[in-house]
Design a protein around this motif. Sequence first.
Motif, PDB file in Angstrom:
ATOM      1  N   PRO A 182       1.441  29.225 103.078  1.00 26.09           N
ATOM      2  CA  PRO A 182       1.440  29.540 101.678  1.00 26.09           C
ATOM      3  C   PRO A 182       0.648  28.354 100.888  1.00 26.09           C
ATOM      4  CG  PRO A 182       3.323  30.108 102.228  1.00 26.09           C
ATOM      5  CD  PRO A 182       2.978  29.528 103.317  1.00 26.09           C
ATOM      6  N   CYS A 183       0.752  27.266 101.377  1.00 22.01           N
ATOM      7  CA  CYS A 183       0.246  25.971 100.714  1.00 22.01           C
ATOM      8  C   CYS A 183      -1.254  26.051 100.735  1.00 22.01           C
ATOM      9  CB  CYS A 183       0.632  24.745 101.309  1.00 22.01           C
ATOM     10  SG  CYS A 183       0.158  24.232 102.862  1.00 22.01           S
ATOM     11  N   GLY A 184      -1.917  26.776 101.754  1.00 18.67           N
ATOM     12  CA  GLY A 184      -3.352  27.015 101.907  1.00 18.67           C
ATOM     13  C   GLY A 184      -3.782  26.216 103.147  1.00 18.67           C
ATOM     14  N   SER A 185      -3.057  25.498 103.898  1.00 21.34           N
ATOM     15  CA  SER A 185      -3.480  24.680 104.870  1.00 21.34           C
ATOM     16  C   SER A 185      -3.801  25.738 106.223  1.00 21.34           C
ATOM     17  CB  SER A 185      -2.413  23.770 105.563  1.00 21.34           C
ATOM     18  OG  SER A 185      -2.776  23.073 106.602  1.00 21.34           O
ATOM     19  N   ALA A 186      -4.822  25.537 107.095  1.00 27.45           N
ATOM     20  CA  ALA A 186      -5.057  26.044 108.158  1.00 27.45           C
ATOM     21  C   ALA A 186      -4.583  25.524 109.374  1.00 27.45           C
ATOM     22  CB  ALA A 186      -6.439  26.011 108.425  1.00 27.45           C
ATOM     23  N   LEU A 187      -3.629  24.290 109.274  1.00 27.34           N
ATOM     24  CA  LEU A 187      -2.902  23.933 110.386  1.00 27.34           C
ATOM     25  C   LEU A 187      -1.943  24.506 110.893  1.00 27.34           C
ATOM     26  CD1 LEU A 187      -3.010  20.102 109.184  1.00 27.34           C
ATOM     27  CD2 LEU A 187      -4.840  21.049 110.618  1.00 27.34           C
ATOM     28  N   ARG A 188      -1.746  24.409 111.993  1.00 26.81           N
ATOM     29  CA  ARG A 188      -0.694  25.277 112.782  1.00 26.81           C
ATOM     30  C   ARG A 188       0.686  24.753 112.370  1.00 26.81           C
ATOM     31  NH1 ARG A 188      -1.831  26.633 118.970  1.00 26.81           N
ATOM     32  NH2 ARG A 188      -1.996  24.335 119.067  1.00 26.81           N
ATOM     33  N   ARG A 189       1.850  25.320 112.386  1.00 32.77           N
ATOM     34  CA  ARG A 189       3.092  24.762 112.141  1.00 32.77           C
ATOM     35  C   ARG A 189       4.167  24.961 113.098  1.00 32.77           C
ATOM     36  NH1 ARG A 189       4.368  28.623 107.594  1.00 32.77           N
ATOM     37  NH2 ARG A 189       2.413  29.605 108.743  1.00 32.77           N
ATOM     38  N   LEU A 190       5.003  24.019 113.501  1.00 35.36           N
ATOM     39  CA  LEU A 190       6.151  24.347 114.189  1.00 35.36           C
ATOM     40  C   LEU A 190       7.509  24.567 113.185  1.00 35.36           C
ATOM     41  CD1 LEU A 190       6.012  20.976 116.675  1.00 35.36           C
ATOM     42  CD2 LEU A 190       5.615  23.505 117.160  1.00 35.36           C
ATOM     43  N   VAL A 191       8.214  25.585 113.643  1.00 38.04           N
ATOM     44  CA  VAL A 191       9.272  26.083 112.853  1.00 38.04           C
ATOM     45  C   VAL A 191      10.385  26.294 113.969  1.00 38.04           C
ATOM     46  CG1 VAL A 191       7.837  27.010 111.003  1.00 38.04           C
ATOM     47  CG2 VAL A 191       8.711  28.543 113.099  1.00 38.04           C
ATOM     48  N   GLY A 192      11.634  26.865 113.417  1.00 36.37           N
ATOM     49  CA  GLY A 192      12.608  27.261 114.283  1.00 36.37           C
ATOM     50  C   GLY A 192      13.156  26.014 115.001  1.00 36.37           C
ATOM     51  N   PHE A 193      13.293  24.937 115.016  1.00 36.58           N
ATOM     52  CA  PHE A 193      13.494  24.043 115.917  1.00 36.58           C
ATOM     53  C   PHE A 193      15.076  24.203 116.267  1.00 36.58           C
ATOM     54  CE2 PHE A 193      10.541  21.815 113.177  1.00 36.58           C
ATOM     55  CZ  PHE A 193       9.412  21.392 114.476  1.00 36.58           C
ATOM     56  N   ALA A 194      15.137  24.365 117.692  1.00 38.25           N
ATOM     57  CA  ALA A 194      16.396  24.786 118.243  1.00 38.25           C
ATOM     58  C   ALA A 194      16.990  24.154 119.256  1.00 38.25           C
ATOM     59  CB  ALA A 194      16.163  26.214 119.106  1.00 38.25           C
ATOM     60  N   GLY A 195      16.767  22.541 118.972  1.00 37.73           N
ATOM     61  CA  GLY A 195      17.514  21.610 119.881  1.00 37.73           C
ATOM     62  C   GLY A 195      16.580  21.453 121.300  1.00 37.73           C
ATOM     63  N   ARG A 196      17.291  21.179 122.234  1.00 37.70           N
ATOM     64  CA  ARG A 196      16.686  20.600 123.341  1.00 37.70           C
ATOM     65  C   ARG A 196      16.883  21.536 124.416  1.00 37.70           C
ATOM     66  NH1 ARG A 196      13.121  16.312 123.829  1.00 37.70           N
ATOM     67  NH2 ARG A 196      14.171  15.753 125.956  1.00 37.70           N
ATOM     68  N   VAL A 197      15.863  21.773 125.474  1.00 34.60           N
ATOM     69  CA  VAL A 197      15.934  22.593 126.651  1.00 34.60           C
ATOM     70  C   VAL A 197      17.114  22.057 127.564  1.00 34.60           C
ATOM     71  CG1 VAL A 197      14.685  23.099 129.127  1.00 34.60           C
ATOM     72  CG2 VAL A 197      13.491  22.852 126.787  1.00 34.60           C
ATOM     73  N   GLY A 198      18.009  22.955 127.844  1.00 31.68           N
ATOM     74  CA  GLY A 198      19.066  22.764 128.734  1.00 31.68           C
ATOM     75  C   GLY A 198      20.164  22.109 128.120  1.00 31.68           C
ATOM     76  N   ALA A 199      20.329  22.008 126.854  1.00 31.97           N
ATOM     77  CA  ALA A 199      21.394  21.199 126.320  1.00 31.97           C
ATOM     78  C   ALA A 199      22.395  22.087 125.824  1.00 31.97           C
ATOM     79  CB  ALA A 199      20.866  20.445 125.073  1.00 31.97           C
ATOM     80  N   GLY A 200      22.322  23.184 125.974  1.00 31.29           N
ATOM     81  CA  GLY A 200      23.540  24.500 125.837  1.00 31.29           C
ATOM     82  C   GLY A 200      24.172  24.673 126.638  1.00 31.29           C
ATOM     83  N   ALA A 201      25.413  25.316 126.257  1.00 31.56           N
ATOM     84  CA  ALA A 201      26.349  25.835 127.201  1.00 31.56           C
ATOM     85  C   ALA A 201      26.441  27.315 127.139  1.00 31.56           C
ATOM     86  CB  ALA A 201      27.826  25.103 126.795  1.00 31.56           C
ATOM     87  N   LEU A 202      26.332  27.819 128.309  1.00 31.11           N
ATOM     88  CA  LEU A 202      26.556  29.163 128.287  1.00 31.11           C
ATOM     89  C   LEU A 202      28.078  29.657 128.272  1.00 31.11           C
ATOM     90  CD1 LEU A 202      24.624  31.739 128.874  1.00 31.11           C
ATOM     91  CD2 LEU A 202      25.482  31.716 131.204  1.00 31.11           C
ATOM     92  N   LEU A 203      28.500  30.338 127.146  1.00 26.71           N
ATOM     93  CA  LEU A 203      29.780  31.046 127.339  1.00 26.71           C
ATOM     94  C   LEU A 203      30.042  32.282 127.969  1.00 26.71           C
ATOM     95  CD1 LEU A 203      30.222  30.322 123.406  1.00 26.71           C
ATOM     96  CD2 LEU A 203      31.166  28.796 125.061  1.00 26.71           C
ATOM     97  N   PRO A 204      31.232  32.551 128.432  1.00 24.17           N
ATOM     98  CA  PRO A 204      31.526  33.796 128.874  1.00 24.17           C
ATOM     99  C   PRO A 204      31.010  35.011 127.956  1.00 24.17           C
ATOM    100  CG  PRO A 204      33.276  32.462 128.938  1.00 24.17           C
ATOM    101  CD  PRO A 204      32.556  31.582 128.051  1.00 24.17           C
ATOM    102  N   GLY A 205      30.473  35.835 128.471  1.00 27.69           N
ATOM    103  CA  GLY A 205      29.654  37.015 127.894  1.00 27.69           C
ATOM    104  C   GLY A 205      28.225  36.741 127.622  1.00 27.69           C
ATOM    105  N   GLY A 206      27.687  35.570 128.247  1.00 31.44           N
ATOM    106  CA  GLY A 206      26.213  35.546 128.060  1.00 31.44           C
ATOM    107  C   GLY A 206      25.691  34.794 126.887  1.00 31.44           C
TER     108      GLY A 206
END
Length: 444
Positions: free
Chosen positions: A317-341
């Motif tokens: 919306p600012c008018g920039s043509a540059l691509r953007r990174l959003v939705g940062f979700a931490g690090r690969v493999g840094a989460g723990a799988l809980l029972p139930g998936g």
Amino acid sequence: MSAATLDPWMAARMGLAAPLTRAAVDAWGLARLNQTIVHARAASPFYRARRDFPDSPLARIEELARLPFTTAADLLADDPPLLALSQSAVARVVTLETSGTSGPPKRLHFTPDDLESTVDFFDHGMALFTRPGDRAAIAFPGRHPGGVAAGLAIALRRLGAVPVAAPSPLDPVALAGWLRETRPDVVAGPPVPLLAAARVAANDGGAPIRARAVLLSSDHVADSLACGLEATWGAEVFRHWGMTETGYGGAVDCAFHCGCHLREDELLVEIVDPDTGAPAPAGAVGEVVVSTLRRRGAPLLRYRTGDLARLIEAPCPCGSALRRLVGFAGRVGAGALLPGGDTLTLPRLDEALFALEAVSDFVAVLDRGAPATLTLSIAAPAPVRVAATLAAVRARLAEDPIVGAALRAGALRVEAAFADAVALSSPAKRRLTIREATPCAQRC
């Protein structure tokens, strides 16, 4: 354009006409990428030794997937060396004990041009919300030449602002006191230490801290944390993404807060499936992969950063043509799988717990088992270190869709207690510690 953007500066850096267009940026990036491949293959022993590179130039950006990845393990081994220039051309060598990962240190080399390019990016990125004459508090640790804090100070002086660097290290109480004395218009620093200082100041009966704008960088920024700082300091919060491997600067937020605009004159970014390495579907969360476009000393081609995010191609919306990174979700493999998936991550816990005004920091340890046990050590200012805060922590987690479902199913239990501190964060990035159940515990 409807707001200040990086585009005019970026167009000048690329030698392109303004206003920037997506097609022009992509064509420029492809040409620079092919030049970088030629240079890396000729001058870097590491890339020269690779046998899995195509012989012909890339005809389209999409063909980037033909190139092999460079990994943190490659940087660690440095055998053959990555450096593509003589040691005499290197202005700074950075040794990383960690960069969101664990293990032996990595060594990264920067030329004077690399360092100047980063300062230039800091200059124009900070100009999105910094005015001449502003007092700018720099709360990043370390002030060695060529580092983040030093480069930021140079950039701020170019803007006509007055940089004031915090003594290092500072605990939250001292940091709150220093910010009161400094009376900054703008603050730049890591997210959790600044939140901890804000919550100390909100509970110690002293004068309130106020700032017009805050730049948060060096770790994940939960929306709840940003909202907490905005509410406490009356400040507009801006985010920055980057790492040492990207030359510190990577992408910065604009006034519309619809994602961090990429430093596309230096970095070509793609998103891949963290499991397969295949290109991720458009707009999907995946691993951020970067290729450097100007770096002569230590070029990186398809470097797997380990960070998870989404890439947005549509204009901001600012008018920039540059691509953007959003939705940062931490690090690969840094989460723990809980029972139930479902997967438990530190960013999810951040989002839940930093929404509580009493919580200034926490350490989380998950012990796998039946049920799994999440142990939380909660840091809070002394006046709110009361039983009601721990009850609020448990209630907040019960409201989270993933944690709450695991609690109700009996697959997870939570143990929470106060730490004897107002902040627990170390200089390294925060992480969720995951411990496997011992054989005895599994039998019992």
